[in-house]
Design a protein around this motif. Structure first.
Motif, PDB file in Angstrom:
ATOM      1  N   GLY A   1      24.930  27.390  13.591  1.00 60.53           N
ATOM      2  CA  GLY A   1      25.823  26.709  14.365  1.00 60.53           C
ATOM      3  C   GLY A   1      25.516  25.874  15.428  1.00 60.53           C
ATOM      4  N   VAL A   2      24.361  26.066  16.009  1.00 63.68           N
ATOM      5  CA  VAL A   2      23.832  25.272  17.192  1.00 63.68           C
ATOM      6  C   VAL A   2      23.322  24.204  16.414  1.00 63.68           C
TER       7      VAL A   2
ATOM      8  N   THR B   1      30.471  34.400   7.138  1.00 66.90           N
ATOM      9  CA  THR B   1      30.848  34.912   8.186  1.00 66.90           C
ATOM     10  C   THR B   1      32.019  35.878   8.136  1.00 66.90           C
TER      11      THR B   1
ATOM     12  N   VAL C   1      23.890  23.018  13.479  1.00 67.98           N
ATOM     13  CA  VAL C   1      24.878  21.883  12.917  1.00 67.98           C
ATOM     14  C   VAL C   1      25.580  21.006  14.026  1.00 67.98           C
ATOM     15  N   GLN C   2      25.780  21.786  15.089  1.00 69.53           N
ATOM     16  CA  GLN C   2      26.529  20.899  16.044  1.00 69.53           C
ATOM     17  C   GLN C   2      25.509  19.774  16.790  1.00 69.53           C
TER      18      GLN C   2
ATOM     19  N   THR D   1      23.516  43.898  13.606  1.00 69.47           N
ATOM     20  CA  THR D   1      24.555  42.875  13.475  1.00 69.47           C
ATOM     21  C   THR D   1      24.413  41.799  14.695  1.00 69.47           C
TER      22      THR D   1
ATOM     23  N   PHE E   1      22.103  39.293  13.311  1.00 67.50           N
ATOM     24  CA  PHE E   1      22.800  38.405  12.391  1.00 67.50           C
ATOM     25  C   PHE E   1      23.617  37.424  13.143  1.00 67.50           C
ATOM     26  N   SER E   2      24.286  37.951  14.367  1.00 70.13           N
ATOM     27  CA  SER E   2      25.255  37.080  14.773  1.00 70.13           C
ATOM     28  C   SER E   2      24.460  36.024  15.647  1.00 70.13           C
TER      29      SER E   2
ATOM     30  N   VAL F   1      23.648  33.448  12.963  1.00 70.26           N
ATOM     31  CA  VAL F   1      24.762  32.380  12.687  1.00 70.26           C
ATOM     32  C   VAL F   1      24.918  31.686  13.990  1.00 70.26           C
ATOM     33  N   ALA F   2      24.775  31.881  15.180  1.00 75.66           N
ATOM     34  CA  ALA F   2      24.909  31.166  16.252  1.00 75.66           C
ATOM     35  C   ALA F   2      23.755  30.027  16.286  1.00 75.66           C
TER      36      ALA F   2
ATOM     37  N   GLU G   1      25.192  25.928   6.452  1.00 73.57           N
ATOM     38  CA  GLU G   1      26.002  26.686   7.239  1.00 73.57           C
ATOM     39  C   GLU G   1      26.979  27.473   6.329  1.00 73.57           C
TER      40      GLU G   1
END
Lengths: 470, 313
Positions: free
Chosen positions: A402-403, A103, A405-406, A391, A394-395, A398-399, A98
């Motif tokens: 994040g998911v 970011t 990791v969550q 972009t 890329f976002s 990132v999501a 992550e």
């Protein structure tokens, strides 16, 4: 009834109390030893002696020292520990991954936008060398950010490889020790007594092993345990242990595969087969999470290079073609077969090489047309990345991270709680409670004192008899 | 239920560590003022913040293009203003020249006025902005757009340009709206060289006649009539181009207000998804602090309890 039998009654009580005190002491001494199961002395009443006036008790016998054991809970602890350590290692690796993706202003999305914006400044001043210089700086920033992200991901891969090798070595070591213990335990089979401490040691080793790889156990008649990994691959049979091996993948040498050699046949153990343990967590991270991140990063790097290079070729540069005209645009980015890790600016790319004028305008207008610079700026809106702009893609990356990791956090949370519960339940049955041992110490101490009193009485009785003779 | 002593130590220590970790995280959030420190904290918010940041950066870039365009269009507008003024002066001089009482020398003086107006108009046609870029027709131009073509005498020249160039444009686009143009120059060829006779030829013809000694009254009045008619159509073109530039400037204003709305919306989105609600953060921090404290105290209290403390001798 003789006074000597009173002596032996007292003596048997003393022996039993001593054995119980010793066992309580052993429990207290081992209270915090991992995997220790509390022991207790099993005492039975000695067979009474028949006489004309009935059976007279002959005291107490120490039959055996038992350990508290619960096979189901022990197994439960192993399984939940496996899952917890798989989830834990994956969660740790993911949270490292992550932070590999910067970011905000340290992110690829923002840096790419800076480059697109710089093309906009060239569009406003097509011949301004400083505006063109900014494009090259920004493109260089972007390429170097891609490289450093890629190198941080391959750093993670390197870590996974090291970790897999160490874990495999540890598994092999533990499997061998378990096989050795199997031999020792089978060797004690002749006596009727259980080798409690060896059994504890083996259970503990299996639990240690479980945190690396989930195993299924099958108990044999001779007391030895056979262990299987990945469902049916033999790891330990009796006093023999088979070796796991961690080696680079035959096709992609950057990733590591784990296999087991049984009778000269090597079987691959992937994250689908190994359901729990550190090995499974690491393999899942490597094959799923890290592989996805690397491929997404490469998609971005290859895509941006293709887009910008493609648009560059649609314009006129300021570079002299040697015949009084200018040349067509050449590649701004160079990208090797390893994607993001090899993205860099084309060698020798200079401010004059930015193709600001579009091919639609005459070559003579190269200095004052901005059509292609605008097109380069508008690549920011180009939906060439799986139907999304740079972009947006890329976002999404990132999501996605994040998911992952969550989810991993939540799973690690649940499985570590389950493992803790299982350990607590096992501990409730087999663990040492110091208050309980303190109470037992008092109890056995009193038994000892009482038995000693019996001896004293026996002696007095005997003395009384002797004095009659005097 | 029995509790294994070793486990109870382990589990309370684990619990303390967990609470400490939560407390640290809450503190980090308060220190940074951000609710989302890492994507894993809230993936959707992180992605939104990412997009909003880029949106903001692009909005700021567009603002630079807007400023550029406004500067250039402002200069163009005032250049056209001077062109109109110069044309009007020339027209007044021509009207004067129509007065039959003027002698040759009087007409020569008026011709000088016209020459001056013509020269100034020529320099206006090639006027540049502060960075040296032509205001009229820049796209595709390498050097001065309007070139003097020498005639019979040094004073007699016409003006020509090469093929028509386009406008140099800055492009504005955002999701949902069509692309719009923010010109950084206007195509001036029709303005300067359009119509049957362009402004320079019109003036040249008038100057030529006014400089001619012994021109008849008919000749003069014909030239004046032609000149005035020519200048009127030139003035029309200047006026209409000026109106066009005025409209562009208005358009720039509306693009700018939309763009600042866009930047503000992006900043708001970013702040909404990322920033912490201080009141909530402080209350949750206090909460965690209290529970950590309670855990520490109870740990110390419970661990002091042991039967061994009560066994004497």
């Amino acid at each position: 009834m003789s006074s000597t039998s009173l002596l032996s009654l007292g003596a048997s009580g003393l022996r039993a109390a001593q054995a119980q005190l010793a066992t309580a002491g052993h429990n207290i001494a081992n209270a915090s030893v991992e995997g220790y199961s509390r022991q207790s002395v099993k005492t039975v009443t000695s067979q009474g002696m028949f006489s004309g006036s009935g059976y007279f008790g002959r005291g107490v016998e120490v039959q055996t020292v038992e350990r508290e054991v619960n096979g189901f809970l022990t197994d439960q602890v192993s399984q939940t520990t496996s899952q917890a350590s798989a989830d834990e290692v994956r969660q740790k690796m993911l949270s490292q991954m992550e932070s590999s993706f910067g970011t905000g202003e340290q992110g690829l999305g923002y840096t790419a936008t800076q480059m697109f914006n710089a093309f906009g400044d060239v569009a406003a001043e097509p011949t301004d060398a400083s505006a063109r210089r900014v494009v090259i700086e920004r493109a260089g920033d972007l390429a170097s950010m891609f490289r450093s992200t890629a190198s941080s991901l391959s750093g993670l891969q390197h870590g996974v490889t090291q970790d897999l090798k160490n874990s495999v070595a540890e598994v092999n070591n533990l499997a061998q020790r378990i096989a050795d213990l199997n031999a020792q335990i089978a060797g004690t089979r002749g006596s009727a007594q259980q080798p409690n401490d060896l059994l504890d040691q083996r259970d503990q080793l299996i639990q240690d092993l479980s945190s690396y790889v989930q195993v299924n156990r099958v108990e044999q008649d001779d007391g030895s345990l056979n262990l299987f990994v990945g469902g049916s691959q033999t790891l330990v049979v009796g006093s023999d242990a088979y070796q796991l091996k961690a080696a680079p993948d035959a096709v992609d040498s950057s990733v590591t595969r784990v296999s087991i050699d049984v009778a000269g046949v090597s079987r691959n153990l992937d994250s689908g087969i190994l359901v729990g343990g550190r090995l499974a967590g690491l393999l899942q991270f490597q094959d799923d999470d890290l592989a996805a991140a690397r491929s997404q990063l490469d998609t971005l790097a290859n895509g941006i290079a293709d887009l910008v290079n493609g648009q560059q070729s649609q314009g006129w540069t300021l570079r002299d073609d040697g015949a009084g005209g200018t040349t067509q645009g050449t590649d701004l980015f160079e990208v090797g077969s390893r994607g993001a890790a090899t993205l860099k600016l084309s060698a020798g790319f200079a401010t004059d090489d930015i193709a600001a004028a579009s091919l639609g305008s005459p070559a003579s207008a190269a200095r004052s047309s901005n059509g292609n610079a605008l097109a380069l700026q508008n690549l920011a809106d180009s939906e060439q990345f799986a139907g999304a702009t740079f972009t947006d893609y890329f976002s999404q990356v990132v999501a996605d991270v994040g998911v992952r990791v969550q989810t991993a956090d939540a799973r690690a949370d649940v499985s570590s709680n389950l493992a803790a519960d299982a350990r607590q339940q096992l501990g409730a049955v087999t663990g040492v409670n110091l208050d309980e041992e303190a109470a037992k110490l008092l109890q056995y101490q009193q038994s000892y004192q009482a038995a000693a009193k019996v001896l004293q009485v026996a002696q007095k009785v005997f003395d009384t008899l002797m004095s009659l003779g005097g | 239920m029995r509790v294994s002593t070793a486990y109870s130590f382990d589990s309370t220590v684990y619990e303390l560590q967990r609470r400490q970790d939560e407390l640290t995280h809450a503190q980090e959030q308060m220190n940074s003022g951000k609710r989302v420190l890492k994507p894993g904290d809230d993936p959707t918010a992180a992605a939104q913040a990412e997009r909003a940041l880029v949106e903001e950066a692009r909005g700021k870039q567009l603002q630079r293009t807007i400023d550029n365009s406004r500067n250039v269009m402002g200069l163009t507008e005032s250049a056209l203003g001077s062109a109109i003024e110069l044309s009007q002066q020339a027209r007044e001089a021509l009207v004067l020249a129509g007065n039959g009482s003027y002698t040759d020398s009087g007409r020569r003086a008026l011709a000088e006025t016209l020459k001056q107006a013509r020269d100034e108009l020529f320099s206006v046609s090639n006027q540049t902005d502060a960075a040296g870029n032509l205001l009229f027709g820049r796209q595709g131009e390498n050097s001065a757009r309007y070139i003097k073509v020498p005639g019979a005498s040094p004073d007699d020249w016409t003006v020509s340009s090469d093929a028509a160039g386009g406008r140099l444009e800055g492009v504005y686009s955002d999701a949902g709206t069509p692309r719009e143009n923010l010109p950084l120059s206007i195509e001036g060829r029709d303005t300067w060289l359009g119509g049957s006779t362009d402004v320079f030829t019109t003036l040249n013809n008038a100057i030529g006649l006014l400089q001619t000694d012994g021109a008849t009254n008919e000749q003069v009045s014909q030239a004046v009539t032609d000149g005035i008619a020519g200048l009127d159509s030139v003035l029309d073109r200047f006026q209409s181009t000026r109106a066009e530039v005025g409209a562009i400037l208005n358009g720039i204003d509306s693009i700018e207000s939309r763009n600042s709305g866009r930047i503000l919306a992006a900043q708001t989105t970013r702040s909404n998804v990322e920033d912490i609600d201080m009141v909530e953060a402080i209350s949750s921090f206090t909460n965690k602090q209290t529970s950590y404290q309670a855990a520490l105290q109870s740990y110390a209290m419970v661990q002091k309890l042991s039967l061994f403390n009560y066994i004497n001798g």
